[in-house]
Scaffold this active site. Structure first.
Site, short mmCIF file in Angstrom:
data_model
loop_
_atom_site.label_atom_id
_atom_site.label_comp_id
_atom_site.label_asym_id
_atom_site.label_seq_id
_atom_site.Cartn_x
_atom_site.Cartn_y
_atom_site.Cartn_z
N ASP A 1 0.86 -1.18 0.00
CA ASP A 1 0.00 0.00 0.00
C ASP A 1 0.90 1.24 0.00
O ASP A 1 2.12 1.14 0.07
CB ASP A 1 -0.93 -0.04 1.24
CG ASP A 1 -2.19 0.79 1.01
OD1 ASP A 1 -3.23 0.48 1.62
OD2 ASP A 1 -2.14 1.75 0.21
N GLU B 1 -10.45 6.91 4.49
CA GLU B 1 -9.46 6.27 5.37
C GLU B 1 -9.56 6.77 6.81
O GLU B 1 -10.66 7.00 7.32
CB GLU B 1 -8.06 6.44 4.77
CG GLU B 1 -7.97 5.85 3.33
CD GLU B 1 -6.57 5.71 2.82
OE1 GLU B 1 -6.29 6.15 1.71
OE2 GLU B 1 -5.73 5.14 3.55
C1 GLC Z 1 -4.35 4.25 0.01
C2 GLC Z 1 -5.26 3.10 0.28
C3 GLC Z 1 -5.34 2.09 -0.82
C4 GLC Z 1 -5.10 2.75 -2.17
C5 GLC Z 1 -3.69 3.32 -2.17
C6 GLC Z 1 -3.39 4.07 -3.47
O1 GLC Z 1 -3.63 4.61 1.16
O2 GLC Z 1 -5.04 2.38 1.50
O3 GLC Z 1 -6.64 1.48 -0.75
O4 GLC Z 1 -5.25 1.79 -3.21
O5 GLC Z 1 -3.45 4.19 -1.08
O6 GLC Z 1 -4.21 5.21 -3.59
#
Ligand code: GLC
Length: 653
Positions: free
Chosen positions: A325, A521
């Site tokens: 991530d 988030e």
């Molecule tokens: C974010 C998320 C993830 C996403 C990634 C790219 O922090 O946790 O779901 O795909 O970053 O944007």
């Protein structure tokens, strides 16, 4: 068809055959796991000897710098196409809020043009065998980064539709939208099984029921990936592996304290079916796993070999690649954004290093040269990345070689989204059959959310948080206010955002549209010990509702929320109450079920609805007001009556 294409085509047939064998929503084989062990899976795509030999030859001819570059994924805001060439970069992403040239209103053509620049640059390296780039994006409710793109209801609402066949169609439509912009990899579906509504990402979960998540995850993967090599196919991602929806007190990126059995039966459910459906990438999760009962603390899972390799790649036979991530490696003990041998050794194959990608490349090369990362692990990671790129046809066709590429019309999938809205909203109360409204009704509409594209689309909408947008930023779509005017006629719809000084006399009904404001988030977390009550978090909504309630005219309340919201006080002030969750751009679907008899409410809750402000899910002591599966249709005459109003404490200890 050339021999090479035939070689690639054969694995596709295997994938299609494997998926075809699984009827829609078939999760039977995993529905009754007892948690004693992870299921033993067999990849639906057997390794193709010719492909593997070809990959082996390419890897054997790569330098260490080229291999590490292939494993590195910067954000497009922080790298140029020529740097992609110079540093042998294997992938880029556009994180939430990243647009071509940082233009929020960039057109599909501008997206496709930037994509072509990046993809062309990757093919201009000095490598013996050029390796095509793969661009990833978060199209989590339609192609939500792109102005003008239809946005579907967020997952919590789609779960209420309980319609697996529609989910596959949504996957196909989303893939088409994404290919229009020259992108071929989507970081979806999220197969989190949400357990605590304090979690800021509850709305990204389809349900607290692992079996619904399992059915949906497989369907979305089938829809997104199709045969992997077609004009409208993209690579899908099952995320966030493993246990993101089960953290203690719903803290985003927090600690999941599940037992091994709970991890297997609850949080793993979406992965088994997604893998059976042929998902080609898995995104690692930020959270940690501390199996308190067994005394086994795995720590942050970006660095845990057991879940990433022993379980996912060995036991579940996953042959695609694992992507980290966003800066996820920095959360591993002893690591930072620019270096994490532990994460790579644990099984992370591609590292999402949005900013510090140069330092990461330098440090990772040093780690390999110092023996902290075995070359065999690097070769395995690069092999997996090349395998997915070959399976997706990227070595044979430019991403731009698609009938959807650059086609502005391809991002309009509003008819499907409107169907999804109709099916995803849940009627919790309808005393005296207030709904449906007659087509000639005169209504007063109150509440700022009635005319807010932001509140109806939520997070991950044009921007990461879904904030800093105006209605004008959404080139298409319809607010509920606009939809009501369209269906009832301007003259029969009066609007007051704050309901100040309104007189309800003379109207057939009042429609109060209440809602959360957007978040994504951890920004959406409600932190322990705070109570989770809509009217406490959004007191203006309660004031607006009180201004029109109990004045002799029926009140229909519509609530936009990313979580099941304790709202007994609001429900008691309403004659009818609709849980609309986050319906996306097509609020016309809401008006469709509220007016006339063409469409009835069919949505049924996919999470329990709480009966007190301190009830967070289905934990001991939680009060459930409406059970999972609850929802009224017009034929239901069950009165809800006056709901209890337990005192809301200042702290939910
Ligand atoms: C974010 C998320 C993830 C996403 C990634 C790219 O922090 O946790 O779901 O795909 O970053 O944007």
């Amino acid at each position: 068809m050339t021999l090479r294409k035939m070689k690639l085509f054969i694995p596709m047939l295997a994938l299609v055959a494997a998926c075809a064998g699984a009827p829609h929503g078939d999760t039977g084989r995993y529905a009754d796991l007892d948690g004693s062990d992870w299921p033993a899976l067999t990849s639906p795509m057997p390794l193709d000897p010719a492909m593997e030999a070809r990959i082996g030859q390419i890897v054997a001819g790569m330098t260490l710098a080229q291999k590490v570059g292939q494993m590195t994924q910067p954000d497009v805001r922080n790298i140029t196409p020529d740097q992609v060439r110079e540093f042998y970069i294997g992938s880029v992403l556009n994180g939430g809020g990243a647009w071509p040239n940082m233009k929020k209103d960039a057109s599909v053509a501008e997206w496709a043009a930037l994509s072509a620049q990046f993809h062309d640059a990757a093919l201009r390296t000095d490598m013996t065998v050029k390796i095509p780039l793969i661009w990833g994006t978060d199209a989590v409710h339609g192609h939500n980064n792109v102005r003008g793109a239809t946005m579907f209801p967020h997952n919590i609402g789609l779960g209420a539709a309980d319609d697996v066949e529609m989910m596959e169609r949504i996957g196909r439509a989303t893939a088409q939208q994404v290919r229009a912009t020259g992108i071929s990899w989507v970081f979806a579906p999220t197969v989190a099984v949400g357990q605590d509504r304090r979690w800021g990402r509850t709305y990204e979960s389809y349900s607290s029921d692992p079996q619904l998540v399992a059915r949906y995850g497989a369907a979305v993967v089938r829809g997104l990936q199709g045969e992997l090599t077609g004009d409208g196919d993209v690579v899908a991602t099952a995320k966030h592996y493993l246990g993101d929806g089960g953290t203690f007190q719903g803290v985003d990126q927090g600690e999941n304290r599940a037992t091994r059995a709970e991890m297997i039966t609850t949080h793993g459910a979406g992965y088994y079916t997604a893998l059976d459906a042929g998902v080609q990438t898995v995104m690692a999760t930020y959270n940690s796993w501390n199996d308190v009962a067994a005394g086994e603390n795995h720590g942050k899972l970006h660095g845990d070999r057991y879940v990433l390799t022993d379980v996912l790649k060995d036991r579940l036979d996953f042959t695609g690649f694992v992507v980290s991530d966003w800066n996820g490696i920095e959360q591993v003990q002893g690591c930072d954004k620019t270096r994490c041998a532990q994460a790579i050794n644990a099984g992370i194959d591609m590292i999402m290093v949005p900013e510090d990608w140069r330092a990461f490349i330098t440090n990772t090369i040093a780690d390999v040269e110092a023996g902290r990362i075995p070359m065999a692990r690097i070769d395995d990671a690069v092999t997996r990345i090349l395998r997915v790129k070959m399976r997706a046809g990227l070595f044979d066709r430019a991403v731009a070689d698609s009938r959807f590429n650059g086609q502005a019309s391809a991002i309009d999938v509003s008819a499907l989204a409107r169907e999804a809205v109709r099916k995803s909203v849940v009627l919790l109360k309808n005393e005296n059959a207030v709904l449906p409204l007659r087509a000639d009704a005169r209504v007063l509409v109150v509440g700022a959310s009635a005319d807010s594209m932001s509140n109806q689309t939520g997070g991950w909408s044009l921007t990461w948080q879904g904030t800093e947008n105006t209605n004008a930023d959404f080139a298409t779509g319809q607010t509920l206010l606009a939809a009501l005017k369209e269906q009832l006629g301007d003259a029969d719809v009066t609007y007051s955002a704050d309901a100040a000084g309104v007189d309800v006399a003379g109207y057939d009904a009042v429609i109060a549209v209440l809602g959360e404001t957007p978040y994504a988030e951890y920004n959406g977390d409600v932190r322990f010990p705070a109570p989770v009550q809509h009217s406490l978090l959004h007191p203006t909504d309660l004031r607006v509702l009180r201004a029109v309630a109990d004045k002799g005219v029926p009140v229909v309340t519509v609530l936009y929320s990313g979580r099941p919201a304790y709202a007994n006080d609001l429900i008691n002030l309403s004659d009818a109450f609709v849980a609309a969750f986050l319906p996306g751009t097509e609020a016309g679907g809401l008006a469709d079920v509220m007016i006339g008899t063409h469409h009835d409410f069919t949505g049924r809750l996919s999470f329990v609805w709480p009966g007190s402000a301190c009830s967070t899910g289905e934990h001991a002591g939680d009060v459930v007001q409406f059970a999972r599966g609850y929802g009224l249709s017009y034929g239901d005459r069950r009165p809800v009556g006056v709901l209890p109003l337990p005192a809301t404490p200042a702290r939910c200890d």
